[in-house]
Design a protein around this motif. Structure first.
Motif, mmCIF file in Angstrom:
data_model
loop_
_atom_site.group_PDB
_atom_site.id
_atom_site.type_symbol
_atom_site.label_atom_id
_atom_site.label_comp_id
_atom_site.label_asym_id
_atom_site.label_seq_id
_atom_site.Cartn_x
_atom_site.Cartn_y
_atom_site.Cartn_z
ATOM 1 N N LYS A 61 -11.230 3.410 9.316
ATOM 2 C CA LYS A 61 -11.377 3.101 7.886
ATOM 3 C C LYS A 61 -10.110 2.433 7.357
ATOM 4 O O LYS A 61 -10.173 1.474 6.573
ATOM 5 C CB LYS A 61 -11.671 4.390 7.114
ATOM 6 C CG LYS A 61 -11.815 4.225 5.602
ATOM 7 C CD LYS A 61 -13.118 3.558 5.232
ATOM 8 C CE LYS A 61 -13.243 3.367 3.719
ATOM 9 N NZ LYS A 61 -13.542 4.623 3.021
ATOM 10 N N LYS A 77 -9.299 -6.355 4.947
ATOM 11 C CA LYS A 77 -9.986 -6.986 3.809
ATOM 12 C C LYS A 77 -9.026 -7.648 2.830
ATOM 13 O O LYS A 77 -9.438 -8.462 1.989
ATOM 14 C CB LYS A 77 -10.827 -5.945 3.063
ATOM 15 C CG LYS A 77 -12.067 -5.501 3.830
ATOM 16 C CD LYS A 77 -12.813 -4.437 3.048
ATOM 17 C CE LYS A 77 -14.022 -3.947 3.817
ATOM 18 N NZ LYS A 77 -14.723 -2.858 3.091
ATOM 19 N N TYR A 81 0.833 -1.196 0.000
ATOM 20 C CA TYR A 81 0.000 0.000 0.000
ATOM 21 C C TYR A 81 0.873 1.255 0.000
ATOM 22 O O TYR A 81 2.023 1.222 0.416
ATOM 23 C CB TYR A 81 -0.905 0.051 1.250
ATOM 24 C CG TYR A 81 -1.815 -1.139 1.413
ATOM 25 C CD1 TYR A 81 -3.077 -1.171 0.810
ATOM 26 C CD2 TYR A 81 -1.422 -2.242 2.176
ATOM 27 C CE1 TYR A 81 -3.918 -2.267 0.961
ATOM 28 C CE2 TYR A 81 -2.250 -3.338 2.330
ATOM 29 C CZ TYR A 81 -3.495 -3.346 1.723
ATOM 30 O OH TYR A 81 -4.321 -4.432 1.868
ATOM 31 N N GLU A 125 -13.740 3.269 -1.596
ATOM 32 C CA GLU A 125 -13.267 2.398 -0.512
ATOM 33 C C GLU A 125 -11.781 2.570 -0.230
ATOM 34 O O GLU A 125 -11.254 2.105 0.780
ATOM 35 C CB GLU A 125 -13.557 0.919 -0.826
ATOM 36 C CG GLU A 125 -12.825 0.342 -2.022
ATOM 37 C CD GLU A 125 -13.605 0.444 -3.320
ATOM 38 O OE1 GLU A 125 -13.341 -0.356 -4.233
ATOM 39 O OE2 GLU A 125 -14.471 1.354 -3.416
ATOM 40 N N LEU A 126 -11.058 3.299 -1.157
ATOM 41 C CA LEU A 126 -9.623 3.523 -0.972
ATOM 42 C C LEU A 126 -9.323 4.928 -0.431
ATOM 43 O O LEU A 126 -8.185 5.361 -0.429
ATOM 44 C CB LEU A 126 -8.881 3.305 -2.299
ATOM 45 C CG LEU A 126 -9.033 1.928 -2.941
ATOM 46 C CD1 LEU A 126 -8.218 1.837 -4.221
ATOM 47 C CD2 LEU A 126 -8.630 0.820 -1.983
ATOM 48 N N ILE A 156 -9.714 -1.472 5.682
ATOM 49 C CA ILE A 156 -9.155 -1.752 4.349
ATOM 50 C C ILE A 156 -8.058 -2.803 4.444
ATOM 51 O O ILE A 156 -8.009 -3.745 3.652
ATOM 52 C CB ILE A 156 -8.610 -0.453 3.715
ATOM 53 C CG1 ILE A 156 -9.758 0.465 3.331
ATOM 54 C CG2 ILE A 156 -7.762 -0.764 2.478
ATOM 55 C CD1 ILE A 156 -9.329 1.817 2.821
ATOM 56 N N LEU A 213 -3.832 4.604 -1.357
ATOM 57 C CA LEU A 213 -4.864 4.982 -0.388
ATOM 58 C C LEU A 213 -4.794 6.497 -0.199
ATOM 59 O O LEU A 213 -3.764 7.020 0.227
ATOM 60 C CB LEU A 213 -4.631 4.278 0.953
ATOM 61 C CG LEU A 213 -4.554 2.740 0.920
ATOM 62 C CD1 LEU A 213 -4.181 2.204 2.292
ATOM 63 C CD2 LEU A 213 -5.867 2.136 0.443
#
Length: 449
Positions: free
Chosen positions: A408, A415, A362, A400-401, A412, A382
């Motif tokens: 939050k 998941k 990420y 969602e990013l 992420i 993100l």
């Protein structure tokens, strides 16, 4: 994508009017690249430091250049010693030209705190601009500044925009005139057929284009859109009087070419590619890169966020990267280092970008183009939501990013999202930063010969 406020329309109309001349184009607020600028806190120490470097860096690059005729002159930016081996704007584009027997030369605008006149290595002095002109030229520009301030106060020249500018705005005249004078003295010596310069729509870029065209209409100018097109970026789209517009605008990929071609009619738009392009890479470790923003308030927020998530997520390391300009600011870099001391997971990176991205899953970003570069490594971007700067991706960026809070972010990570399943990211990976292709430039050069 890009919205323009009413006062910007007034500025554009003024720049295209008979009242506007070369000097008024050199006022950064009127001829700005971005709709809004980040206002940093005034620092007396920084001010004194700049004055010191300005006074004592009297390096005149043109005096170190030999008179010669080159096919292509590239104008890049010097951020520090790494810029020679790792030019983040043009990469090794000049080497591609030279391999095709196209004679090219690269010179650098000095964005570092390094005093070029004090360096012993000759190759630095042969490529990087100093901080100032000679004193007589500086004095001449100072007189032009005072004359323009008097025009603002006593004449009708600026009446149409007088409510939008202040006397302080006129001081950018000095910096922009200095910059263009330095570059033009090099161009006089090198006599290029094509000049390629980084292009965002700043005042100095438009002034340089004007001066080149005034010197020789046959010299072709190419403004290179080298980075991400941002939502508040307006200068690159501004249609000015003919001599202020580049002949061509070269883009990083198909996405930016398509967007600019629809918006720009004053220059021919073509795809050049980017040094940010990479072959597909595999990411190896479960780390996250934090791309600190260069705006100090956001920098503080992001460091605070790093500390809050350090012990609450299943991430091996939190790799913090600073903006290249900040990295060369020893005082500010030291302050960041001090803030991160004592953290077990948080590392202030001194690696090259490639190593950090290949070891991460990420990247947390605000406005940094390395979020795009990370796509080549299947690194999921993100967006760090804030009230100061917008997301550099477009409005279709997956919601969602977008990180609004620690909760939050944890959701992420838990998941375990797969990059391959996000079609939006695959599109930008393939078509935003593409491999260099110099065929169009070769064609332009052949037409000139």
């Amino acid at each position: 994508m890009i919205k323009t406020k009413t006062y910007q329309f007034k500025f554009d109309r003024f720049l295209n009017s008979k009242n506007s001349d070369f000097i008024s184009h050199s006022i950064s607020k009127i001829n700005s690249a971005y709709e809004s600028q980040n206002i940093q806190k005034f620092s007396f120490n920084k001010f004194i430091n700049r004055i010191y470097k300005y006074v004592f860096d009297n390096h005149q690059l043109d005096e170190n250049l030999k008179k010669e005729s080159v096919d292509i002159l590239l104008i890049s930016n010097f951020l520090g010693y790494d810029s020679f081996n790792n030019d983040i704007y043009f990469g090794k584009l000049n080497e591609k030209f030279n391999k095709k027997k196209i004679k090219s030369k690269k010179i650098y605008r000095n964005f570092s705190n390094i005093n070029i006149s004090s360096l012993s290595k000759k190759n630095y002095k042969n490529q990087v601009l100093g901080k100032r002109l000679n004193l007589s030229e500086e004095f001449k520009n100072l007189l032009l500044l005072f004359k323009e301030i008097l025009n603002f106060i006593f004449s009708k020249k600026y009446n149409s925009i007088s409510d939008q500018i202040k006397i302080f705005d006129f001081f950018s005249i000095l910096k922009n005139l200095r910059h263009v004078s330095q570059l033009m003295k090099c161009i006089y010596k090198l006599k290029p057929k094509i000049v390629i310069f980084t292009f965002e729509g700043h005042a100095w870029e438009r002034l340089l284009n004007y001066q080149i065209k005034t010197l020789d209409q046959n010299v072709k100018t190419i403004g290179y859109q080298f980075s991400v097109l941002k939502k508040n970026q307006i200068g690159i789209l501004r249609n000015l009087k003919k001599k202020y517009n580049p002949d061509y605008i070269a883009t990083t990929g198909s996405i930016t070419k398509s967007y600019l071609k629809n918006k720009i009619k004053f220059s021919e738009v073509f795809k050049l590619g980017s040094c940010k392009w990479r072959k597909n890479q595999k990411n190896l470790n479960n780390n996250i890169v934090i791309a600190l923003d260069d705006f100090e308030n956001l920098e503080i927020e992001m460091i605070k966020f790093c500390k809050n998530i350090e012990n609450s997520i299943n991430i091996k390391k939190i790799i913090v990267r600073v903006h290249p300009i900040i990295k060369n600011n020893k005082k500010r870099f030291g302050e960041i280092k001090k803030k991160l001391q004592g953290s077990k997971k948080i590392i202030l990176s001194n690696n090259n970008l490639h190593n950090d991205l290949k070891n991460s899953n990420y990247i947390l970003f605000v406005n940094s183009s390395i979020a795009y570069e990370g796509l080549f490594y299947n690194v999921i971007p993100l967006h760090f939501k804030n009230t100061i700067k917008p997301n550099l991706f477009d409005d279709n960026f997956p919601k969602e990013l977008i990180i609004k809070n620690n909760k939050k972010f944890k959701n992420i990570i838990s998941k375990n999202i797969r990059f391959e399943n996000i079609s939006y990211l695959r599109k930008f990976k393939n078509f935003y930063f593409e491999k260099f292709n110099i065929n169009k430039i070769k064609k332009i050069l052949n037409e000139l010969n």
